[in-house]
Each structure stands twice: as C-alpha cells, then as structure tokens.
Design a protein around this motif. Structure first.
Motif, short mmCIF file in Angstrom:
data_model
loop_
_atom_site.label_atom_id
_atom_site.label_comp_id
_atom_site.label_asym_id
_atom_site.label_seq_id
_atom_site.Cartn_x
_atom_site.Cartn_y
_atom_site.Cartn_z
N VAL A 153 1.00 18.15 -7.66
CA VAL A 153 1.03 17.18 -8.75
C VAL A 153 2.22 16.23 -8.58
O VAL A 153 2.08 15.01 -8.72
N LEU A 154 3.38 16.78 -8.28
CA LEU A 154 4.57 15.95 -8.11
C LEU A 154 4.40 14.93 -6.98
O LEU A 154 4.95 13.82 -7.03
N LEU A 155 3.65 15.31 -5.96
CA LEU A 155 3.45 14.41 -4.82
C LEU A 155 2.64 13.17 -5.19
O LEU A 155 2.68 12.17 -4.46
N THR A 156 1.93 13.21 -6.31
CA THR A 156 1.23 12.00 -6.74
C THR A 156 2.23 10.91 -7.13
O THR A 156 1.93 9.72 -7.01
N HIS A 157 3.41 11.33 -7.60
CA HIS A 157 4.47 10.35 -7.90
C HIS A 157 4.98 9.74 -6.59
O HIS A 157 5.23 8.53 -6.52
N VAL A 158 5.13 10.57 -5.57
CA VAL A 158 5.57 10.06 -4.26
C VAL A 158 4.55 9.07 -3.73
O VAL A 158 4.90 8.00 -3.21
N LYS A 159 3.28 9.44 -3.85
CA LYS A 159 2.20 8.55 -3.38
C LYS A 159 2.22 7.22 -4.13
O LYS A 159 1.97 6.16 -3.54
N LYS A 160 2.53 7.27 -5.41
CA LYS A 160 2.57 6.04 -6.22
C LYS A 160 3.69 5.12 -5.77
O LYS A 160 3.52 3.90 -5.70
N GLU A 161 4.85 5.70 -5.45
CA GLU A 161 6.00 4.89 -5.03
C GLU A 161 5.92 4.49 -3.56
O GLU A 161 6.41 3.42 -3.18
N TYR A 162 5.30 5.34 -2.74
CA TYR A 162 5.20 5.08 -1.31
C TYR A 162 3.76 5.33 -0.84
O TYR A 162 3.48 6.32 -0.16
N PRO A 163 2.85 4.44 -1.20
CA PRO A 163 1.43 4.66 -0.87
C PRO A 163 1.14 4.72 0.63
O PRO A 163 0.13 5.30 1.02
#
Length: 210
Positions: free
Chosen positions: A115-125
């Motif tokens: 779940v937390l990695l979705t934030h990473v994906k959002k900032e660094y697609p």
C-alpha cells in the motif's frame, strides 16, 4: 554531516547472509517483472530463508540508495532518511513468537508496504525499481503462504485500511512528499534485511533440533 561511507546500512552478519542468499541462484532469473504466476517461477522447497527470492528482493531495494543520492546529492545524504518518519510503518516480527505467527506478521508487513508503495508510484511513476520490487514482493508472499500451516488466516487489507495508511502521506510540500517516498523504500529495505536474518535464525534453529 555524517559521511555516507560511515552509514551502517548493513552489518557484517547481514552482508554474510545476503551473500549466502544471492549465491543460491542468478538474480537475473528472479529480479524481473514477469507475466507468469509466482508458482510457475519458483517452488517453495527447503527452508524459506534459503530461497534466492530474498537476495533478489534485497538487491532491488539496495539500488534505491543511488537513486536518492543522484536526486538529493546537495540537499541531503542517505542517512537523512533515517530521521524521516512514515505513518503506519509495519512492526517488526518478534523473534520470540512461533514460526507460524512470524510468517503471518511478515506477510502483513509486506501487505502494508504494498500500500505504501502506491505513494512512491504516485511521486515517481517512472521509477524503474518499482516493477522489480512489486514482482519480488508478490513472489515472496506466495512462498510464505506455501510454508504456512494456516494460510487461510491471512486477510487482505480493506479499502478503508488502505486509505487510512495513505491518508497520513498527504502533504502539500513537494520536497516532503518525495522524501517520504524515498523513506518508504529505505524502510522496506531494512524490513527485508531484518526479516530475512531473523527468519534464518529461527528456521536454522528449528531445523537443527532433534
């Protein structure tokens, strides 16, 4: 400011364990996105801690350090992330609990990081590491379930739980959002190192018992 060369990211025992894991199979066979179900890639044979998936997973998160240094070489060095908190970080797995409970906690921790990695994906697609991290995470969860006596006790996080985890990551400050994304990757890296080391100790001890 502390030099990066002095940052104690990996202890001697962790380096030894990491080398042991990675020598079990070429990382190129594991550390890549694949359309095949995890069960068709690697079977859960022998001790879980001996699986080369650990080495592949840790190798993919290790490469994050260079990404951070390339982006923030002026503003901060890598140990700055140690002081950056993230909401709902997965708790460590106590070594005093039995193996079944340990594996349950381990999967739950990986689910939270998913779940937390979705934030990473959002900032660094376009982050090239994320497909490899996702692939190895799914594969490791599959192998853990294969080793559990009662995998049916595992539950998938609800949408409400997902939103609760991500809610604390919202920030209008661009720099803070990006640093948080890097902190998630670093904490995942350390979570994997600690978990693999402790699981190895637990499994080896149980394996040697008469």
């Amino acid at each position: 400011m502390t030099s990066l060369s002095n940052f104690p990211l990996l202890s001697a025992i962790t380096l030894g364990t990491f080398a042991w894991f990675t020598s079990a199979a070429p990382l190129a066979q594991l550390d890549r996105p694949s359309g095949e179900p995890p069960g068709q890639v690697l079977e859960a044979e022998g001790l879980l801690c001996d699986s080369p998936v650990w080495g592949a997973f840790i190798a993919s998160t290790t490469r994050h350090k260079k990404q951070f240094e390339d982006e923030f070489s002026i503003e901060a060095n890598y140990d700055f992330l140690e002081r950056t908190e993230i909401p709902s970080p997965p708790a460590g797995c106590p070594v005093t609990i039995n193996k079944e409970a340990y594996l349950l906690r381990l999967v739950q921790g990986l689910q939270v990081y998913t779940v937390l990695l979705t934030h990473v994906k959002k900032e660094y697609p376009d982050n090239a590491l994320l497909p490899h991290i996702k692939y190895n995470s799914d594969l490791l969860i599959h192998l853990i379930k294969e080793k559990m006596r009662h995998p049916e006790r595992l539950t998938v996080l609800s949408d409400t739980e997902d939103q609760s985890i991500l809610q604390g990551l919202e920030n209008t400050n661009t720099f803070q959002r990006k640093v948080t994304a890097h902190s998630i990757l670093r904490k995942l890296h350390l979570f994997l190192i600690d978990s693999s080391r402790d699981l190895c100790r637990k499994e080896k001890f149980n394996h040697q018992r008469p």
